[in-house]
Design an enzyme around this catalytic site. Structure first.
Site, PDB file in Angstrom:
ATOM      1  N   CYS A 295       0.772  -1.260  -0.028  1.00  8.59           N
ATOM      2  CA  CYS A 295       0.041   0.098  -0.113  1.00  8.59           C
ATOM      3  C   CYS A 295       0.752   1.119  -0.046  1.00  8.59           C
ATOM      4  O   CYS A 295       1.696   1.389  -0.880  1.00  8.59           O
ATOM      5  CB  CYS A 295      -0.892  -0.113   1.081  1.00  8.59           C
ATOM      6  SG  CYS A 295      -2.360   0.907   0.844  1.00  8.59           S
TER       7      CYS A 295
ATOM      8  N   HIS B 161      -3.571  -5.689   0.572  1.00  7.23           N
ATOM      9  CA  HIS B 161      -3.388  -6.205   2.114  1.00  7.23           C
ATOM     10  C   HIS B 161      -3.667  -7.704   2.112  1.00  7.23           C
ATOM     11  O   HIS B 161      -4.522  -8.251   1.559  1.00  7.23           O
ATOM     12  CB  HIS B 161      -4.154  -5.438   3.106  1.00  7.23           C
ATOM     13  CG  HIS B 161      -3.932  -3.690   3.067  1.00  7.23           C
ATOM     14  ND1 HIS B 161      -2.610  -3.162   3.737  1.00  7.23           N
ATOM     15  CD2 HIS B 161      -4.316  -2.895   2.392  1.00  7.23           C
ATOM     16  CE1 HIS B 161      -2.669  -1.908   3.618  1.00  7.23           C
ATOM     17  NE2 HIS B 161      -3.511  -1.591   3.017  1.00  7.23           N
TER      18      HIS B 161
END
Length: 508
Positions: free
Chosen positions: A334, A438
């Site tokens: 991310c 994630h």
């Protein structure tokens, strides 16, 4: 709807874990139970099946309760972007970024209505509600417009259990001070106290229990032991010691450095490493401390450009670049993925508040990231493209990001295919990996292969694949079993029923 609220004398006293345990205990009794937290402040998020964002703790509690998480379980999520501001996520969607004062002055009435409607939604579907408070219920400078503790107990009309952490010391003062500062009508809601994180022989605290019950006129419902091996995801940055305790010494352990970025988000990506016995997680916040680890992980962050500035100031930018030049291995997830690139442009001002702000990244890959207004919040599924022996292996997780990253060099291989599109990067035979997904390390086969390559490079023996997700499901039951050894939950239900019978004129 019947229920109970778990409040604490301070933050990180164990409210989230206790709520998780209660959700699993009640679910095993056949009670349709739901978690609830009116307002969560955390950069750890959970994406619901409808691609909406809530606090990760309530998502985990829903899993423990064996129900699907919804936005009504955590209708307001505050995600700090710096020491003064936070992004407001309202009913699963990004609303705006506000200062603490701005939030209190402009959002309170909206918050009250949202909480009330969410409670009504949950009441229609569930039999019992386990409500988690936040911080302390006696922050006297804030209580005139609070949305998280006794105001919520009043709205749901449920009794309260007060939790105190004995491990941090001052347990008597914290309990007495909290009870004395509560308003009389709020004090009357407290049906019991739980002493949490007790180390040693609990019989040594018998006089303490007696003192609390005599002086506070409420029962001590349980003295819970310090559970160092709980495999329940930590809620927020206050619980990062949960991971930092994984640091080991010795030549037989892999040394994995986690760059300790400011405003780290979704650090629960690291959870699977906790079950890998030969993996040491070492958190580093200064360049001179980097050393020569087996791998570096750049986690997510709520403020990517601020994190980059911090890395420059702490000399970590130079040391990470040098480490990669010397043949090191790095994974960016991310915000960490965004940091790997050449350029980061805050096109919409959604990262820094300054439209068009441009920053130079670590320059490890030919990538450009632009921050937009529209936030990507999605559960993603697809298959790995690399490494070759795992190509077409199914993978799933979730994405939460405002930045959009594009490759500036078409020779860079995409890491995986998610929801029909190419995603992430896989460069230099896997020494440099970046992704928005994630839960990458929750993929057991991929994590095992990645770690075994590091082990092989160090001359360490390979390890077999561990199934983290099956361990996680078992962890809910293990947690419930551990609580039931110390806490009579049938007695708790009887106390709740007794409290209800004494408050027959409730208005909800």
């Amino acid at each position: 709807m019947r229920g109970v609220m778990i409040q604490g004398t301070a933050s990180d006293v164990g409210k989230s874990v206790i709520c998780t345990a209660l959700c699993r205990i009640l679910a095993r009794k056949g009670i349709r139970v739901t978690p609830f937290k009116s307002q969560n402040m955390s950069n750890n998020s959970y994406v619901t099946i409808n691609n909406e964002e809530i606090g990760r703790a309530q998502g985990i509690q829903a899993e423990a309760a064996k129900v699907e998480a919804t936005v009504f379980m955590n209708p307001i999520l505050l995600k700090p972007t710096n020491d003064r501001q936070a992004e407001v996520v309202h009913l699963g969607k990004r609303l705006q970024t506000l200062s603490g004062r701005g939030y209190r002055e402009t959002f309170y009435e909206t918050g009250i209505k949202t909480i009330h409607s969410s409670l009504q939604k949950l009441e229609q579907e569930y039999e019992f509600i386990v409500i988690e408070g936040a911080g302390s219920p006696v922050e006297v400078n804030l209580n005139d417009r609070e949305l998280v503790n006794m105001k919520v107990a009043e709205m749901a009309d449920v009794p309260v259990i007060l939790v105190a952490d004995i491990d941090r010391g001052g347990v008597f003062a914290s309990l007495v001070g909290t009870m004395q500062l509560l308003e009389p009508q709020d004090r009357s809601r407290v049906i019991g106290v739980v002493i949490n994180k007790f180390r040693g022989d609990p019989s040594l605290f018998e006089q303490g229990v007696k003192w609390i019950e005599e002086h506070l006129n409420v029962p001590v419902l349980a003295v819970l032991p310090y559970m160092n091996d709980i495999r329940i995801e930590a809620e927020d940055s206050l619980a990062l010691d949960h991971y930092k305790n994984k640091e080991k010494n010795g030549k037989s352990s892999l040394d994995i450095v986690v760059i300790d970025l400011p405003y780290v988000s979704n650090h629960t990506d690291l959870e699977p490493f906790l079950v890998e016995e030969d993996v040491s997680l070492r958190f580093v916040s200064r360049g001179e401390k980097l050393g020569k680890p087996d791998a570096v992980i750049l986690p997510g962050t709520k403020s990517t450009i601020e994190a980059l500035t911090w890395m420059n100031e702490t000399k970590l930018t130079y040391e990470v670049q040098r480490y990669i030049e010397d043949g090191g291995t790095i994974v960016g997830i991310c915000g960490g993925y965004q940091l790997l690139g050449e350029t980061i442009i805050d096109e919409a001002g959604s990262d820094t508040g300054v439209k068009g702000k441009k920053s130079k990244g670590l320059g490890l890959l030919a990538l450009e990231t632009k921050f937009k207004d529209l936030k990507t919040t999605v559960r993603s599924a697809g298959n790995l493209l690399y490494p070759s022996n795992l190509s077409n292996s199914a993978i799933k997780g979730y994405e939460i990001h405002l930045g959009q990253t594009k490759l500036l060099d078409n020779k860079i291989a995409s890491f995986m295919k998610l929801n029909g599109r190419n995603e992430g990067v896989y460069a230099q035979e896997g020494r440099i990996i970046g992704t928005y997904l994630h839960h990458l390390f929750f993929h057991d086969e991929w994590r095992n292969r990645w770690l075994n390559r590091l082990r092989e490079k160090r001359g360490l023996p390979s390890k077999p694949i561990l199934s983290y997700m099956s361990m996680q499901e078992n962890a809910y039951d293990e947690l419930a079993d551990a609580f039931l050894k110390e806490w009579d939950c049938d007695h708790l239900l009887a106390l709740i029923e007794k409290w209800e019978s004494h408050n027959v004129d409730r208005v909800y």
